[in-house]
Design an enzyme around this catalytic site. Structure first.
Site, PDB file in Angstrom:
ATOM      1  N   SER A   1      10.483  -1.706 -14.945  1.00 59.32           N
ATOM      2  CA  SER A   1       9.822  -0.513 -14.422  1.00 59.32           C
ATOM      3  C   SER A   1       8.999  -0.872 -13.192  1.00 59.32           C
ATOM      4  O   SER A   1       7.905  -1.412 -13.295  1.00 59.32           O
ATOM      5  CB  SER A   1       8.961   0.094 -15.531  1.00 59.32           C
ATOM      6  OG  SER A   1       7.738   0.506 -15.058  1.00 59.32           O
TER       7      SER A   1
ATOM      8  N   PHE B   1       5.248  -3.240  -1.814  1.00 51.98           N
ATOM      9  CA  PHE B   1       4.349  -3.007  -2.966  1.00 51.98           C
ATOM     10  C   PHE B   1       3.440  -1.792  -2.783  1.00 51.98           C
ATOM     11  O   PHE B   1       3.411  -1.185  -1.733  1.00 51.98           O
ATOM     12  CB  PHE B   1       3.601  -4.267  -3.404  1.00 51.98           C
ATOM     13  CG  PHE B   1       2.691  -4.934  -2.417  1.00 51.98           C
ATOM     14  CD1 PHE B   1       2.245  -4.303  -1.273  1.00 51.98           C
ATOM     15  CD2 PHE B   1       2.263  -6.240  -2.669  1.00 51.98           C
ATOM     16  CE1 PHE B   1       1.391  -4.946  -0.408  1.00 51.98           C
ATOM     17  CE2 PHE B   1       1.404  -6.889  -1.803  1.00 51.98           C
ATOM     18  CZ  PHE B   1       0.976  -6.237  -0.676  1.00 51.98           C
ATOM     19  N   GLU B   2       2.763  -1.470  -3.877  1.00 51.82           N
ATOM     20  CA  GLU B   2       1.928  -0.253  -3.959  1.00 51.82           C
ATOM     21  C   GLU B   2       2.709   0.992  -3.545  1.00 51.82           C
ATOM     22  O   GLU B   2       2.218   1.844  -2.819  1.00 51.82           O
ATOM     23  CB  GLU B   2       0.643  -0.433  -3.149  1.00 51.82           C
ATOM     24  CG  GLU B   2      -0.226  -1.535  -3.736  1.00 51.82           C
ATOM     25  CD  GLU B   2      -1.642  -1.572  -3.212  1.00 51.82           C
ATOM     26  OE1 GLU B   2      -2.165  -0.514  -2.825  1.00 51.82           O
ATOM     27  OE2 GLU B   2      -2.216  -2.658  -3.213  1.00 51.82           O
TER      28      GLU B   2
ATOM     29  N   ASN C   1       8.116   1.945   0.605  1.00 53.58           N
ATOM     30  CA  ASN C   1       8.085   2.993   1.637  1.00 53.58           C
ATOM     31  C   ASN C   1       9.160   4.056   1.400  1.00 53.58           C
ATOM     32  O   ASN C   1       8.996   5.212   1.787  1.00 53.58           O
ATOM     33  CB  ASN C   1       8.246   2.365   3.022  1.00 53.58           C
ATOM     34  CG  ASN C   1       6.964   1.674   3.469  1.00 53.58           C
ATOM     35  OD1 ASN C   1       6.043   1.495   2.670  1.00 53.58           O
ATOM     36  ND2 ASN C   1       6.898   1.296   4.732  1.00 53.58           N
TER      37      ASN C   1
END
Ligand SMILES: Cc1cc2nc3c(=O)[nH]c(=O)nc-3n(C[C@H](O)[C@H](O)[C@H](O)COP(=O)(O)OP(=O)(O)OC[C@H]3O[C@@H](n4cnc5c(N)ncnc54)[C@H](O)[C@@H]3O)c2cc1C
Length: 690
Positions: A221, A496-497, A500
């Site tokens: 995930s 990450f986070e 895009n």
């Protein structure tokens, strides 16, 4: 009406994408409302509100509607509206005291990075040097936004942005160590913690005595954050939860043996090499090997009070390493940000006290999205700093390198590169401080803008650094100038986070969802034409004007500096073209828009261009109005950006609207990709035939 059913469905899709909406509150300080905030402009919506007569029932309904309307420019642009409140004038949110305090911090932090920290050494050692860690702790860099009464520096978002910009200028590896700690690691405690949680954890986290990490991703995930499998089972006595990693872990892409801390019976054993197995719960996490405190997301059973049905929902927990059962793998070998620690973290039968639930039981997904949404402007600020440093290196080389008897900065190709680099930096910086200021002003609707700033900043920084290497020629490829390290460090920022790609879907779908709500309003208005005459007349008017090619009558001239009028007109025209296509696509695809990724990507790209145009118009207008020494230079950056961005929007939207070749292109993309997947790689063979 179909449109009426679209919004919840898009909402669910957004949830699956791990980017559900959140409504954060201002963290530290809100500027007083008043003339200082609006020196030369007034928002149209504000004017409407001020004019409205609040005594009549119609006026009160109008007022309620106006209040319910989002103040987000990005939300408005999907509806063809110019919602200027949050973007004009370019916000100045720091009061005198805050400005002074920040100035006092900027000097020492800059000097620290210039004189003490050694980014090349950190990169080579694959860890942040101890002297740097110690120095940063003494500077207070581990608790920049923790309130001062809890041992932190107590900065607002704008002040924080300025300091992370300095970190980003010098060392992204250090930036990630600090960011994983405070931007995501313990941000949940700041935003959602109880008084007791804050008092217990924040002082030590702020001083750097304890380090934090954020644990959302799991092997199965990543982007689909809502699908995590880690579980936290409440004890019968209700005093604690037992936290365990995912029960089923199939890592398709890496079947090789790896260091593992668990036997197949889930009983703790000494570290051993074993293939992935179902009881081996592990995630990749920044600071995973250093952290003492983890924000962990796990599925918990939640009983629906109304129906009594039990559902698995995500809950956030504050987990201490000292609880026992928390271990980590070795530091991962990475392409970049090598100085930061990335390690797999394992939770095995960890007993987490019930008072360590962060936010509401079952409310963990919201906590996670809130934390990520809140931190995105920081990434843009850091990367604006990175670009500032890289541009200085490119300029230095261009100004000193002679080829063909000329300094290379005299050649048009180098000039175009430098100018584009400057534009990309200017846009990113303008976005970062726009979003941070909006948050400091207490804005609750900034999620699309924050996502745009992360996408734009990470792509701009990559482009700028790549071009710097090109300008430096062979020298750029060498380790010594340090630009290759920055390029390696930058690659992860697009992943990450929120990748895009996922954030582009978020930008487009979130915008469409809001527009969809308006369209569904139109649906009910058609059923009750007399009660909703205003809505219908307004819509009919808009459609007629569009069909007649008359434009919407929107204008930015009241809020931008007159020297930027042409760029303002380009922006408005682009916004009208964009909004017309959004509406046409929603009417065509209805809730099926969620599956139209080729369309969504192009809508997101234009949304990014539009927001970029508006932030630079706003910033350059402020500079022109206040007579900044760089105002004319900013005007050039702004005008150049708007000319090109408007053309991109025009082309993209025209193609989406009516170009039959575009449909062919999308069909081809799908077929080519399917063939590649079926074939396991390139379908064509070598032209030589062997
Ligand atoms: C150095 C490093 C540090 C990290 N630190 C942390 C941390 O501190 N905490 C944490 O929780 N996580 C962390 N991560 C994990 C990181 O956030 C994830 O790698 C990221 O979210 C992407 O997930 P994934 O790698 O599983 O890729 P996937 O989700 O598998 O995506 C693979 C590709 O498919 C695309 N994709 C996926 N779904 C869709 C879709 N629906 N439509 C179109 N395209 C799609 C993605 O954009 C991507 O291009 C870190 C990762 C790295 C490499």
């Amino acid at each position: 009406m179909q449109a009426a059913r679209m919004a919840p469905s898009v909402g669910r899709q957004l949830q699956r994408l791990g980017v559900g909406s959140s409504r954060p509150r201002a963290l530290v300080w809100q500027p007083p409302p008043g003339p200082a905030r609006r020196p030369y402009a007034s928002g149209a919506a504000q004017a409407v509100l001020e004019k409205s007569n609040s005594s009549s029932p119609e006026a009160s309904t109008r007022e309620k509607q106006a209040k319910a309307e989002s103040k987000s420019f990005a939300v408005g642009m999907f509806k063809g509206q110019l919602t200027t409140d949050q973007v004009f004038p370019y916000p100045s949110v720091l009061n005198e005291e805050q400005t002074q305090f920040l100035k006092e911090l900027v000097g020492p932090v800059s000097r620290f990075f210039e004189e003490v920290n050694d980014p090349a050494k950190n990169d080579m050692m694959e860890k942040v040097e101890e002297t740097t860690m110690q120095g940063l702790k003494e500077l207070g860099a581990f608790g920049l936004q923790v309130p001062s009464e809890l041992g932190g520096v107590g900065l607002c978002n704008t002040q924080y942005a300025r300091l992370v910009e300095i970190v980003g200028t010098h060392d992204l590896g250090v930036g990630i160590t600090l960011g994983a700690h405070q931007s995501i690691g313990f941000k949940g405690i700041l935003l959602f913690g109880t008084k007791a949680q804050k008092e217990k954890y924040l002082p030590k986290l702020a001083s750097g005595e304890t380090i934090a990490a954020f644990c959302l991703t799991e092997p199965s995930s990543g982007s689909d954050a809502a699908s995590i499998r880690t579980s936290a089972v409440p004890s019968p006595c209700g005093k604690y939860y037992t936290l365990n990693g995912s029960k089923i872990w199939i890592r398709q892409s890496s079947p090789a043996p790896r260091l593992c801390l668990f036997s197949t019976s889930s009983q703790f054993q000494a570290p051993l090499l074993c293939p992935p197995h179902p009881d081996c719960p592990s995630f990749f996490h920044s600071n995973g090997g250093l952290a003492d405190v983890f924000t962990v997301f796990a599925k918990t059973p939640v009983t629906d009070a109304a129906t009594g049905a039990v559902k698995e929902k995500i809950t956030a927990f504050v987990v201490e390493r000292s609880f026992g059962g928390v271990t980590h793998g070795p530091p991962e070998k990475k392409m970049g940000i090598k100085a930061s620690n990335t390690a797999e973290v394992y939770f095995d039968g960890v007993r987490v006290p019930s008072e360590n639930v962060l936010g509401k039981v079952g409310g963990g997904f919201k906590v996670a999205m809130h934390i990520l949404n809140n931190g995105r402007f920081g990434m843009a600020a850091a990367l604006a700093g990175t670009m500032r440093g890289i541009i200085a290196k490119a300029v230095d080389h261009a100004a000193n390198r002679t080829q063909f008897g000329e300094k290379i900065h005299n050649f048009g190709l180098i000039q175009e590169k430098l100018a584009r680099m400057a534009m990309l930096q200017y846009v990113t910086e303008s976005m970062a401080y726009m979003v941070s200021a909006n948050m400091d002003q207490g804005a609750t609707d900034f999620q699309i803008e924050a996502a745009i700033s992360k996408i734009f900043g990470s792509e701009a920084a990559w482009k700028v650094t790549d071009e710097c290497i090109q300008i430096m020629g062979g020298m750029g490829f060498m380790k010594e100038p340090g630009v290759e390290r920055v390029l390696r460090d930058l690659r992860i920022f697009r992943i990450f986070e929120g990748t895009n790609d996922i954030l582009r879907l978020f930008v487009a779908l979130q915008g469409c969802m809001d527009k969809g709500k308006e369209l569904s309003g139109l649906g009910s208005a058609l059923k009750n034409p007399f009660g909703n005459a205003g809505l219908l007349l307004g819509e009919a008017g808009k459609q007629l004007r569009r069909r007649a090619g008359l434009g919407s009558g929107l204008s930015l001239s009241a809020v931008i500096h007159q020297e930027l009028n042409r760029s303002g007109e380009l922006t408005v025209k682009a916004l009208e073209q964009f909004a017309a296509v959004v509406e046409a696509k929603l009417i065509k695809h209805k809730k099926g828009i969620v599956n139209e990724q080729f369309v969504l990507q192009r809508l997101a790209d234009s949304a990014i261009d539009l927001y970029a145009m508006v932030v630079v118009l706003s910033r350059a207008s402020r500079s022109l109005s206040e007579g900044h020494p760089t105002a004319q230079h900013e005007k050039m950056l702004c005008d150049s950006w708007c000319i090109e961005a408007a053309a991109r929007v025009r082309e993209n939207m025209a193609a989406l609207q009516s170009d039959p070749q575009q449909q062919e292109l999308f069909r081809n993309f799908k077929s080519i990709s399917t063939a590649l997947v079926e074939r396991g790689g390139m379908v064509t063979s070598n032209p030589l035939g062997f």
